[in-house]
Each structure stands twice: as C-alpha cells, then as structure tokens.
Design a protein around this motif. Structure first.
Motif, PDB file in Angstrom:
ATOM      1  N   PHE A  77       0.472  -1.332   0.010  1.00 52.75           N
ATOM      2  CA  PHE A  77      -0.193  -0.255  -0.667  1.00 52.75           C
ATOM      3  C   PHE A  77       0.912   1.164  -0.234  1.00 52.75           C
ATOM      4  CE2 PHE A  77       0.599  -1.992   4.381  1.00 52.75           C
ATOM      5  CZ  PHE A  77       1.190  -0.638   4.914  1.00 52.75           C
ATOM      6  N   ASN A  78       0.198   2.124  -0.208  1.00 52.78           N
ATOM      7  CA  ASN A  78       0.897   3.984  -0.708  1.00 52.78           C
ATOM      8  C   ASN A  78       1.111   3.760   1.229  1.00 52.78           C
ATOM      9  OD1 ASN A  78       1.136   6.489  -0.231  1.00 52.78           O
ATOM     10  ND2 ASN A  78       0.736   6.675  -2.983  1.00 52.78           N
ATOM     11  N   SER A  79       2.925   3.977   1.364  1.00 52.87           N
ATOM     12  CA  SER A  79       3.482   4.732   2.714  1.00 52.87           C
ATOM     13  C   SER A  79       2.811   6.134   3.475  1.00 52.87           C
ATOM     14  CB  SER A  79       4.596   5.219   2.267  1.00 52.87           C
ATOM     15  OG  SER A  79       5.054   5.944   1.936  1.00 52.87           O
ATOM     16  N   THR A  80       1.488   6.575   2.452  1.00 45.30           N
ATOM     17  CA  THR A  80       0.877   7.320   2.999  1.00 45.30           C
ATOM     18  C   THR A  80      -0.097   7.266   3.810  1.00 45.30           C
ATOM     19  OG1 THR A  80       0.207   8.221   1.764  1.00 45.30           O
ATOM     20  CG2 THR A  80       2.427   9.554   1.865  1.00 45.30           C
ATOM     21  N   PHE A  81      -0.838   5.838   3.621  1.00 45.30           N
ATOM     22  CA  PHE A  81      -1.839   5.616   4.014  1.00 45.30           C
ATOM     23  C   PHE A  81      -1.083   5.158   5.800  1.00 45.30           C
ATOM     24  CE2 PHE A  81      -3.803   2.986   0.796  1.00 45.30           C
ATOM     25  CZ  PHE A  81      -4.189   4.740   0.066  1.00 45.30           C
ATOM     26  N   VAL A  82       0.389   4.891   6.335  1.00 43.80           N
ATOM     27  CA  VAL A  82       0.257   5.393   7.516  1.00 43.80           C
ATOM     28  C   VAL A  82       0.543   6.194   8.358  1.00 43.80           C
ATOM     29  CG1 VAL A  82       2.480   4.549   9.314  1.00 43.80           C
ATOM     30  CG2 VAL A  82       1.647   3.175   6.620  1.00 43.80           C
ATOM     31  N   THR A  83      -0.047   6.778   9.587  1.00 49.57           N
ATOM     32  CA  THR A  83       0.110   7.861  10.088  1.00 49.57           C
ATOM     33  C   THR A  83       1.753   8.776  10.313  1.00 49.57           C
ATOM     34  OG1 THR A  83       0.213   7.582  12.145  1.00 49.57           O
ATOM     35  CG2 THR A  83      -1.802   7.605  11.320  1.00 49.57           C
ATOM     36  N   PRO A  84       2.029   9.733  10.690  1.00 47.34           N
ATOM     37  CA  PRO A  84       2.798  10.498  10.816  1.00 47.34           C
ATOM     38  C   PRO A  84       3.238   9.933  11.776  1.00 47.34           C
ATOM     39  CG  PRO A  84       1.776  11.566   9.713  1.00 47.34           C
ATOM     40  CD  PRO A  84       0.758  11.129  10.395  1.00 47.34           C
ATOM     41  N   GLU A  85       2.766   9.976  12.814  1.00 47.01           N
ATOM     42  CA  GLU A  85       3.058   9.539  14.234  1.00 47.01           C
ATOM     43  C   GLU A  85       4.020   7.653  14.023  1.00 47.01           C
ATOM     44  OE1 GLU A  85      -0.034  12.803  14.224  1.00 47.01           O
ATOM     45  OE2 GLU A  85      -0.106  10.824  13.682  1.00 47.01           O
ATOM     46  N   VAL A  86       2.594   7.083  13.232  1.00 48.79           N
ATOM     47  CA  VAL A  86       3.376   5.679  13.439  1.00 48.79           C
ATOM     48  C   VAL A  86       5.138   5.916  12.218  1.00 48.79           C
ATOM     49  CG1 VAL A  86       3.061   3.566  12.669  1.00 48.79           C
ATOM     50  CG2 VAL A  86       1.260   4.771  13.815  1.00 48.79           C
ATOM     51  N   ALA A  87       4.479   6.752  11.185  1.00 46.86           N
ATOM     52  CA  ALA A  87       6.125   6.594  10.569  1.00 46.86           C
ATOM     53  C   ALA A  87       7.517   6.699  10.967  1.00 46.86           C
ATOM     54  CB  ALA A  87       5.605   7.019   9.567  1.00 46.86           C
ATOM     55  N   GLN A  88       7.136   8.070  12.037  1.00 46.45           N
ATOM     56  CA  GLN A  88       8.279   8.218  12.638  1.00 46.45           C
ATOM     57  C   GLN A  88       8.787   7.194  13.612  1.00 46.45           C
ATOM     58  OE1 GLN A  88       7.715  11.962  14.919  1.00 46.45           O
ATOM     59  NE2 GLN A  88       9.482  12.377  16.138  1.00 46.45           N
ATOM     60  N   GLN A  89       7.010   6.778  14.731  1.00 47.50           N
ATOM     61  CA  GLN A  89       7.955   5.482  15.533  1.00 47.50           C
ATOM     62  C   GLN A  89       9.253   4.703  15.310  1.00 47.50           C
ATOM     63  OE1 GLN A  89       4.278   4.489  17.427  1.00 47.50           O
ATOM     64  NE2 GLN A  89       5.201   2.387  18.730  1.00 47.50           N
ATOM     65  N   TYR A  90       8.431   4.139  13.637  1.00 50.88           N
ATOM     66  CA  TYR A  90       8.966   2.204  13.526  1.00 50.88           C
ATOM     67  C   TYR A  90      10.242   3.203  11.591  1.00 50.88           C
ATOM     68  CZ  TYR A  90       5.657   0.089  15.760  1.00 50.88           C
ATOM     69  OH  TYR A  90       5.222  -0.142  16.714  1.00 50.88           O
ATOM     70  N   ASN A  91      10.313   4.372  11.696  1.00 54.09           N
ATOM     71  CA  ASN A  91      11.459   4.746  11.069  1.00 54.09           C
ATOM     72  C   ASN A  91      11.040   4.625   9.604  1.00 54.09           C
ATOM     73  OD1 ASN A  91      13.857   6.023  10.277  1.00 54.09           O
ATOM     74  ND2 ASN A  91      14.774   4.194  10.219  1.00 54.09           N
ATOM     75  N   LEU A  92       9.741   5.016   9.644  1.00 52.47           N
ATOM     76  CA  LEU A  92       9.091   4.320   8.105  1.00 52.47           C
ATOM     77  C   LEU A  92       8.981   5.987   7.216  1.00 52.47           C
ATOM     78  CD1 LEU A  92       6.225   2.470   8.874  1.00 52.47           C
ATOM     79  CD2 LEU A  92       8.127   1.350   8.153  1.00 52.47           C
ATOM     80  N   THR A  93       9.725   5.913   6.103  1.00 55.85           N
ATOM     81  CA  THR A  93       9.422   7.440   4.741  1.00 55.85           C
ATOM     82  C   THR A  93       7.963   6.611   4.800  1.00 55.85           C
ATOM     83  OG1 THR A  93      11.767   6.889   4.405  1.00 55.85           O
ATOM     84  CG2 THR A  93      10.442   7.719   3.301  1.00 55.85           C
ATOM     85  N   ARG A  94       7.429   8.280   4.803  1.00 53.78           N
ATOM     86  CA  ARG A  94       6.240   8.343   4.157  1.00 53.78           C
ATOM     87  C   ARG A  94       6.460   9.391   2.947  1.00 53.78           C
ATOM     88  NH1 ARG A  94       2.488  11.281   6.335  1.00 53.78           N
ATOM     89  NH2 ARG A  94       0.831  10.366   5.835  1.00 53.78           N
ATOM     90  N   SER A  95       5.535   9.126   1.775  1.00 57.43           N
ATOM     91  CA  SER A  95       6.326   9.276   0.261  1.00 57.43           C
ATOM     92  C   SER A  95       4.773   9.348  -0.390  1.00 57.43           C
ATOM     93  CB  SER A  95       7.445   9.414   0.299  1.00 57.43           C
ATOM     94  OG  SER A  95       7.478  10.164  -1.745  1.00 57.43           O
ATOM     95  N   SER A  96       4.079  10.106  -1.594  1.00 58.29           N
ATOM     96  CA  SER A  96       3.218   9.826  -2.152  1.00 58.29           C
ATOM     97  C   SER A  96       3.436   9.539  -3.851  1.00 58.29           C
ATOM     98  CB  SER A  96       2.307  11.003  -2.808  1.00 58.29           C
ATOM     99  OG  SER A  96       3.177  12.034  -2.871  1.00 58.29           O
ATOM    100  N   VAL A  97       4.931   9.108  -3.488  1.00 59.97           N
ATOM    101  CA  VAL A  97       5.841   8.313  -4.136  1.00 59.97           C
ATOM    102  C   VAL A  97       6.179   6.257  -3.511  1.00 59.97           C
ATOM    103  CG1 VAL A  97       5.833   9.547  -6.489  1.00 59.97           C
ATOM    104  CG2 VAL A  97       7.810   8.997  -4.682  1.00 59.97           C
ATOM    105  N   ARG A  98       6.334   6.452  -2.757  1.00 60.17           N
ATOM    106  CA  ARG A  98       6.790   4.952  -1.994  1.00 60.17           C
ATOM    107  C   ARG A  98       5.964   4.116  -0.725  1.00 60.17           C
ATOM    108  NH1 ARG A  98      11.416   3.595  -0.747  1.00 60.17           N
ATOM    109  NH2 ARG A  98      12.707   5.404  -1.149  1.00 60.17           N
TER     110      ARG A  98
END
Length: 150
Positions: free
Chosen positions: A41-62
């Motif tokens: 799934f698109n990484s923007t579906f993960v909330t910014p807080e969760v992305a930060q907690q697990y060191n995931l990169t959020r981007s509309s092209v990732r």
C-alpha cells in the motif's frame, strides 16, 4: 479474518494503521504448517506518528510491503514467528528494486516491512521469498498491484 480479529485486539498504533489500509487488500497463503499474510500500500496511509515511531518513510511515491508469518499449531492456533524475508518490486519494464525488510516486533505480533518507489499509475510485480524454517525451501509469492500517488 481471524488474524484481523486477533491483531485488532492488540491495539497498537502500527497494527491499527496497517489494518486500516489492508482490511480489503489482505492476501495470504497457507500450507497447513504456516500462514503467510502479505499486502502492499501507499506509505502515506500510515500516520506520521507511526511512521516516525518505526522509522518508515512516508511519501506519495513510496509504497510499503507488509509480511506476517504465522505458525499453525496442531490445535489450529496461530503464533507469529520470525522468518527470513527477501523480495523485489519490478515495473513492467523490468526495472527492479530490491526490498530490504525491517522486523517490527510488537510482542504478540511480528511484521516485516519493506519499501520501494513508484511512479503514478505504475503496475509493480512484487516477488517475495519467505523462509520461516531455515531447513526448508522458502515460500515463493508473487503478486501484481498498481500504485497511485496521492
């Protein structure tokens, strides 16, 4: 759906984020010994807080690829287990990106998360090798999905 009910009861931020985007897109295989759930799934579906907690990169092209492995007990119970997870995402021009998976261990749940870049309306062929038993051949999984920027 039993997995979804089990994971929902755990209540962590990552589980809720992943379930929110994967409830309808979940795919799995089972051979009676292991059950492997996977989705992308698109990484923007993960909330910014969760992305930060697990060191995931959020981007509309990732995009993110999520893999969970469960061992099926003799009584039918399912227990999350560790596995060797490898994979790649390739577009229709066969331009491939190797996926590097990170293990997210939330105690009663284990996730392997990998990511890759895509362009608008790009179909990707995702190939996974999942090996929960070092003494057995890996499970080979392949699926196609089209990704869209937000």
């Amino acid at each position: 759906m039993a997995l979804l009910r089990t994971l929902t009861h755990l209540g962590s931020a990552l589980i809720l984020s992943l379930l929110a985007v994967s409830a309808n897109a979940e795919q799995s295989i089972s051979d009676g010994k292991y059950e492997i759930h996977y989705n992308a799934f698109n990484s923007t579906f993960v909330t910014p807080e969760v992305a930060q907690q697990y060191n995931l990169t959020r981007s509309s092209v990732r995009a993110l690829v999520n893999v969970t492995v469960l061992k099926i007990g003799d009584d039918g119970s399912k227990t999350p287990v560790r596995a060797q997870v490898r994979g790649q995402a390739a577009n229709l021009l066969q331009q491939a990106q190797q996926l590097e998976f990170q293990l997210i261990d939330e105690g009663q749940a284990l996730y392997y998360i990998g990511s890759f870049r895509f362009t608008e309306e790009e179909k990707q062929i995702i190939t996974l090798d999942v090996q929960p038993d070092a003494n057995a051949q890996p499970y080979n999984i392949q699926f196609e999905q089209t990704f869209y920027t937000n």
